[in-house]
Design a protein around this motif. Sequence first.
Motif, PDB file in Angstrom:
ATOM      1  N   TYR A  58      -5.583  -7.313   2.848  1.00 61.00           N
ATOM      2  CA  TYR A  58      -4.237  -7.579   2.593  1.00 61.00           C
ATOM      3  C   TYR A  58      -3.351  -6.314   1.782  1.00 61.00           C
ATOM      4  O   TYR A  58      -2.240  -5.939   1.949  1.00 61.00           O
ATOM      5  CB  TYR A  58      -3.959  -8.860   1.565  1.00 61.00           C
ATOM      6  N   GLY A  59      -4.294  -6.013   0.695  1.00 60.35           N
ATOM      7  CA  GLY A  59      -3.822  -4.745  -0.213  1.00 60.35           C
ATOM      8  C   GLY A  59      -3.477  -3.525   0.904  1.00 60.35           C
ATOM      9  O   GLY A  59      -2.502  -2.730   0.771  1.00 60.35           O
ATOM     10  N   GLU A  60      -4.662  -3.155   1.777  1.00 56.37           N
ATOM     11  CA  GLU A  60      -4.346  -1.986   2.353  1.00 56.37           C
ATOM     12  C   GLU A  60      -3.288  -2.079   3.630  1.00 56.37           C
ATOM     13  O   GLU A  60      -2.509  -1.258   3.748  1.00 56.37           O
ATOM     14  CB  GLU A  60      -5.650  -1.926   3.253  1.00 56.37           C
ATOM     15  N   ILE A  61      -3.142  -3.325   4.234  1.00 57.12           N
ATOM     16  CA  ILE A  61      -1.858  -3.784   4.776  1.00 57.12           C
ATOM     17  C   ILE A  61      -0.413  -3.411   3.907  1.00 57.12           C
ATOM     18  O   ILE A  61       0.294  -2.674   4.717  1.00 57.12           O
ATOM     19  CB  ILE A  61      -2.067  -5.145   5.556  1.00 57.12           C
ATOM     20  N   MET A  62      -0.246  -4.156   3.024  1.00 54.61           N
ATOM     21  CA  MET A  62       0.914  -3.803   2.280  1.00 54.61           C
ATOM     22  C   MET A  62       1.145  -2.629   1.799  1.00 54.61           C
ATOM     23  O   MET A  62       2.233  -2.140   1.916  1.00 54.61           O
ATOM     24  CB  MET A  62       0.879  -4.935   1.108  1.00 54.61           C
ATOM     25  N   ALA A  63       0.002  -1.712   1.566  1.00 56.62           N
ATOM     26  CA  ALA A  63       0.447  -0.400   1.093  1.00 56.62           C
ATOM     27  C   ALA A  63       0.754   0.571   2.443  1.00 56.62           C
ATOM     28  O   ALA A  63       1.588   1.334   2.221  1.00 56.62           O
ATOM     29  CB  ALA A  63      -1.094   0.367   0.479  1.00 56.62           C
ATOM     30  N   ALA A  64       0.136   0.084   3.508  1.00 59.02           N
ATOM     31  CA  ALA A  64       0.543   1.042   4.673  1.00 59.02           C
ATOM     32  C   ALA A  64       1.678   0.569   5.514  1.00 59.02           C
ATOM     33  O   ALA A  64       2.542   1.528   6.195  1.00 59.02           O
ATOM     34  CB  ALA A  64      -0.702   0.899   5.746  1.00 59.02           C
ATOM     35  N   ALA A  65       2.233  -0.378   5.273  1.00 49.83           N
ATOM     36  CA  ALA A  65       3.250  -0.984   6.252  1.00 49.83           C
ATOM     37  C   ALA A  65       4.614  -0.433   6.125  1.00 49.83           C
ATOM     38  O   ALA A  65       5.183   0.019   7.091  1.00 49.83           O
ATOM     39  CB  ALA A  65       3.404  -2.799   5.979  1.00 49.83           C
ATOM     40  N   PRO A  66       5.071  -0.212   4.676  1.00 49.57           N
ATOM     41  CA  PRO A  66       6.304   0.356   4.751  1.00 49.57           C
ATOM     42  C   PRO A  66       6.611   1.934   5.079  1.00 49.57           C
ATOM     43  O   PRO A  66       7.563   2.451   5.252  1.00 49.57           O
ATOM     44  CB  PRO A  66       6.644   0.235   3.435  1.00 49.57           C
ATOM     45  N   THR A  67       5.539   2.675   5.479  1.00 44.70           N
ATOM     46  CA  THR A  67       5.394   3.959   5.771  1.00 44.70           C
ATOM     47  C   THR A  67       5.545   4.067   7.495  1.00 44.70           C
ATOM     48  O   THR A  67       5.424   3.100   8.066  1.00 44.70           O
ATOM     49  CB  THR A  67       4.109   4.613   5.311  1.00 44.70           C
ATOM     50  N   ASP A  68       5.522   5.273   7.840  1.00 47.38           N
ATOM     51  CA  ASP A  68       5.609   5.451   9.343  1.00 47.38           C
ATOM     52  C   ASP A  68       4.435   6.067   9.857  1.00 47.38           C
ATOM     53  O   ASP A  68       4.247   6.697  10.767  1.00 47.38           O
ATOM     54  CB  ASP A  68       6.917   6.237   9.557  1.00 47.38           C
ATOM     55  N   ALA A  69       3.393   6.304   8.825  1.00 48.03           N
ATOM     56  CA  ALA A  69       2.099   7.037   8.897  1.00 48.03           C
ATOM     57  C   ALA A  69       1.305   6.268  10.020  1.00 48.03           C
ATOM     58  O   ALA A  69       1.556   4.880  10.351  1.00 48.03           O
ATOM     59  CB  ALA A  69       1.405   7.047   7.897  1.00 48.03           C
ATOM     60  N   SER A  70       0.866   7.197  11.159  1.00 43.78           N
ATOM     61  CA  SER A  70      -0.222   6.547  11.988  1.00 43.78           C
ATOM     62  C   SER A  70      -1.507   5.652  11.423  1.00 43.78           C
ATOM     63  O   SER A  70      -1.946   6.138  10.293  1.00 43.78           O
ATOM     64  CB  SER A  70      -0.800   7.731  12.913  1.00 43.78           C
ATOM     65  N   ILE A  71      -1.721   4.553  12.235  1.00 42.39           N
ATOM     66  CA  ILE A  71      -2.906   3.744  11.260  1.00 42.39           C
ATOM     67  C   ILE A  71      -3.954   3.603  12.392  1.00 42.39           C
ATOM     68  O   ILE A  71      -3.558   3.164  13.508  1.00 42.39           O
ATOM     69  CB  ILE A  71      -2.072   2.357  10.994  1.00 42.39           C
ATOM     70  N   LEU A  72      -5.300   3.717  12.112  1.00 44.53           N
ATOM     71  CA  LEU A  72      -6.059   3.398  12.757  1.00 44.53           C
ATOM     72  C   LEU A  72      -6.985   2.380  12.472  1.00 44.53           C
ATOM     73  O   LEU A  72      -7.425   2.274  11.339  1.00 44.53           O
ATOM     74  CB  LEU A  72      -7.347   4.432  13.321  1.00 44.53           C
TER      75      LEU A  72
END
Length: 452
Positions: A151-165
Amino acid sequence: MYPAVLIVDDESTIIDSLDGILSDDGFEVIHAFNGYEALKKIDSYSPDIVLLDIWMPGMDGIDTLKEIKRHHPHLPVIMITGHGSIESAVDATKSGAFDFLEKPLSIDKVILSINNALNFRKLEEENRYLRKKAIEKNSITGTSPAVQKLYGEIMAAAPTDASILITGENGTGKEMVARTIHQFSNRPEGPFIIINCAAIPEERLEPELFGHEKGAFEGASAKNRGKFELAAGGTLFLDEIGDMSINTQAKMLRALESKTFQRIGSSRTLHMDVRVITSSNKDLESEIKEGRFREDLFFRLNVIPIHVPALRKRIEDIPILVDFFLTQLAEKSSAPKKTLSKEAVELLKQWHWKGNVRELKNLMERLSIMVESESIGKNDIPAPYNPDIETFPETGEERNRIFTMAQLDQAKVAFETEFIRLRVDQMNGDLQAAAKQMGASLNFIKKRISRS
């Protein structure tokens, strides 16, 4: 209940005039003569819409608008002024005003603007509700430390436009994680487009991604927009990126680096506005060493890595997942919700769950259909999950339940359903691959599963 309109103006004649007309049209009217009073009235009366004059003593309309939007971002505000200017209109619009009307006011325009604003607010509320339901549907269920970390990783990554693997075993919920990231991103209203790189032949994957012009290759009978175009303003999810060929990987890398691409057979350059999320159940670093995956593309995609834990790493979530799936199944079938006994749940905790959450979901669907009682006990748990149930040695399927059915047709359907489910599980949920292995049509497989 009639919509409530708050009129904010320092001229009592304007308020009286609008009050009479709007009241006759069925609106509840509230008054305020300055910005400070307006903010208090909003807190006290919760109006549905605000008509706000720009030029007022003390706190002017623009400052009042900014305060309203800071504390009540979804409350529509229509600005009115007797000294209209382009600068004022631009400032009001940037600050969140729905519309901008000039004095002397046209009553028809006022009524039209109010109705448009209220309809827009209704659509916004419906969209927020649908988004909330989508988040609930696609969220990762569980309270284990492994899920809390996710959950923590999702919430940190979601607001950015960075690519996610996103990495993880088959059946862990990688697509669900991608959908959750999209819903909490800065582009949740945009499309969420999925392409399964493992399910599309190499020669078809490039046209699927970039699109093609009519006649670009044999079989291209019409122009086709690719997934990069369809995902504009939203998210493109490339599932099982590790199965993409080296040639397509090179073109993918160029597109991501330049943020441009061309349809096959076209010289026109198109610009991308897409957030790219990828997933893989393979160890891509090992694939790089074997020469099957480009290292430069890996670094481009792996800006933010997210790993989805296997179900055996979060066994404490099984009771929650069981309850969640049984609730979903009851709602879908409009039938009473079934429950699992504590002994049955404890038995499930002993299983290794190679198919992860998907396997558990399939088992719950099977039990909800095959068990007539609303309470599912330990003895209802089939093989191979239950070591006490006698099984067919060839397949591990349970012997007793199908052979106790009275009707041949019922037993035949039950056997076909179980046989199909077993093959689909073996193919990691790939219905097309399972149909091919069984020598059955894809439509038959879909119908049998949907009816079960």
